[in-house]
Design an enzyme around this catalytic site. Sequence first.
Site, mmCIF file in Angstrom:
data_model
loop_
_atom_site.group_PDB
_atom_site.id
_atom_site.type_symbol
_atom_site.label_atom_id
_atom_site.label_comp_id
_atom_site.label_asym_id
_atom_site.label_seq_id
_atom_site.Cartn_x
_atom_site.Cartn_y
_atom_site.Cartn_z
ATOM 1 N N GLU A 9 -84.647 -16.725 24.684
ATOM 2 C CA GLU A 9 -83.165 -16.663 25.090
ATOM 3 C C GLU A 9 -82.641 -17.832 25.695
ATOM 4 O O GLU A 9 -82.200 -17.560 26.882
ATOM 5 C CB GLU A 9 -82.868 -15.443 25.724
ATOM 6 C CG GLU A 9 -83.065 -14.132 24.794
ATOM 7 C CD GLU A 9 -82.297 -13.029 25.333
ATOM 8 O OE1 GLU A 9 -81.697 -12.013 24.706
ATOM 9 O OE2 GLU A 9 -82.811 -12.525 26.449
HETATM 10 C C1 ACM Z 1 -86.472 -10.474 25.024
HETATM 11 O O1 ACM Z 1 -86.097 -9.316 24.626
HETATM 12 N N1 ACM Z 1 -85.559 -11.395 25.472
HETATM 13 C C2 ACM Z 1 -87.633 -11.053 24.567
#
Ligand code: ACM
Length: 684
Positions: A317
């Site tokens: 992310e």
């Molecule tokens: C995640 O759930 N961002 C690995």
Amino acid sequence: MKLMRSSFLVSLFFSLMSVGMAQSQPQLNLMPMPASVQPGAGQFAISQSFSVAVTGFHDAALDREVQRFQTQLSRQTGIPFRPKPGASPALEIHAGHGREAVQKLGEDESYELTITDSAAKLTAPAPLGVLRGLQTFLQLVEITPTGFAVPAVTIKDQPRFAWRGLMFDVSRHFIPVDVLKRNLDGMAAVKMNVMHWHLSDDQGFRAESKVFPKLHEMGSAGQFYTQDEMRDIIAYAHDRGIRVIPEFDMPGHSTAWFVGHPELASAPGPYKLERRGGIFDATMDPTREETYKFLEKFIAEMTRLFPDAYFHIGGDEVNGKQWDSNPKIQAFIHAHGMKNNQDLQAYFNQRLQKIVARNHKLMVGWDEILNPDLPKTIVIQSWRGQDSLAAAAKQGYSGLLSYGYYLDLMWSASRHYAIDPMSDAAATLSPEEKSRILGGESCQWAEWVTPENVDSHIWPRNAVIAERLWSPQNVTDVASMYARMNAVSLDLEWLGLTHRSARMHMLHRMAGPADISALRVLADVVEPVKDYGRGDDTSAPDFDAPLTYMIDAVYPESDTARQFSGLVQTFLQSGAKDPATEAQIRSQLTTWRDNDAKLHPLLEQSSLLQEDEPLSQNLSALGAAGLQALDYLDQSQPAPDAWKSQQLALVEQAKKPGPAGLLLMVAAPVGQLIDGSGGAKSTP
Ligand code: ACM
């Protein structure tokens, strides 16, 4: 301590012919289900003189394990053991050889457990198998008309996958050492063998660094693990056959690093800890050599602390906003012939991988790090779907499945259970590609947990994920799973886990010393909103807010609602002609109809319970509507259309999570009764 009594047991049969069960055998309350179970005749009594003898190899670690086993057996049965000197041992244990100082991926965990009416024997090539077999023995113990006993049985067992983990996020809410330890005990009880420790994120940097003390001093609000505490956890886990893998999430999810070290970030700062969930802009600057000099020293320090061969660098992310808005970073991307931010992250990962490798570790990362420029030694942890696991395996990378195993999403046990690392895209892989799928990890993200309720967010559902990763692929019967999970859930509380007991304490906090039986009726039929429905926007409470409402206290899955739904299916499938089932449904609906009158005064007088008033009213209305539907069905007189549509509208409204963020799980089956009472149903 087992949930099922013999009258219930006779109705439950093994559907697992492939694992060698005779069809007429009652179910054994084992989770994970062993690879092979051959029932014998009779049972072996657990008496006060119960003793254990270790033959073959043994060392201090095995002795400690045997001691823990005896303590646990004593706790479960309440029997203070007083072995008779000179008497032959009740349980004989034989391990072939000793353990490595550092547990390796794929170490032999197999064992054989043979129990007759006169003796019990556990043999294993290696001590890890002894650890696993002793847990099986503890699960076999049950109360019988003649006292505690284990049934005669021959079990031959080994895991399906070598990597069976639980990821603990300790950044969003800090989880103290004692809570981690009782959960490590729980993991060992269900034969999990990896604790993945998510030690840093935007909300907290939880590991003491002696090299860069500003990391934990400024990045943790005082809530971090000292290096001694981390060593203690590693040793505690090792004793239980569990590897500990640290994760330091980079280059995103890294705000907590920048509170003390803003120079690592891609924008000047200053930074403060985030107090809500979400994806934030703060990202390391991969274009500065100083970043790598820092990471070189930090990773050297942490890899000395954590002996496991694997080291997790996160990688998930990265939103790229700080990179987009930094002209120097854009110039770097240009100058190096990169196309975009993904290329820049791949460059960062390559630099990082070399540092990790220089410290003799193998790099693990979330699926965003998958890139052909990285060596095949890295491990991809798939969380955004099963496709990336298969894609990684096809490209020669090892992988772990976490998609489908996110405990924080509040899914039912059966939904987690249905997800198999070898299904979906992985089902079409070649045998060689399949061999790269090492296993999986459940994930406990900590946005909505505290030390008080974290156990109930993990257990007992984590046990069914443990089974998925240990047991043969064809162990899939859902009714058997629920029966065994609920039995093992009771055993787990003997380890000190509080996944069941915490609810009672929390309900009393909300209600004061009053009788909480009506509150329990409501708590029994609700579940927290699923997925990310609780929200991480700025209107959500921040992580300093107390988590002391009904949504924080209730179990993620309602047994009562699941069982009620089963009764309704049975009844409707009988053409509404099953009086015994109908009587059970009526009794339940009557309790619900009458509950709000009892509960209302309690809800009104507590600031923590007032938000549950509409929920309680809806439950009563559903009870009344369900009873009316049964009356129509009894009279073989179709319910009037106007009544039916009015009641179905009520059901739809009751299904929505209100301000309390709770779902009334009995709304759907009551809706089915109402539906069934209408015109079409009355002419079977
Ligand atoms: C995640 O759930 N961002 C690995």
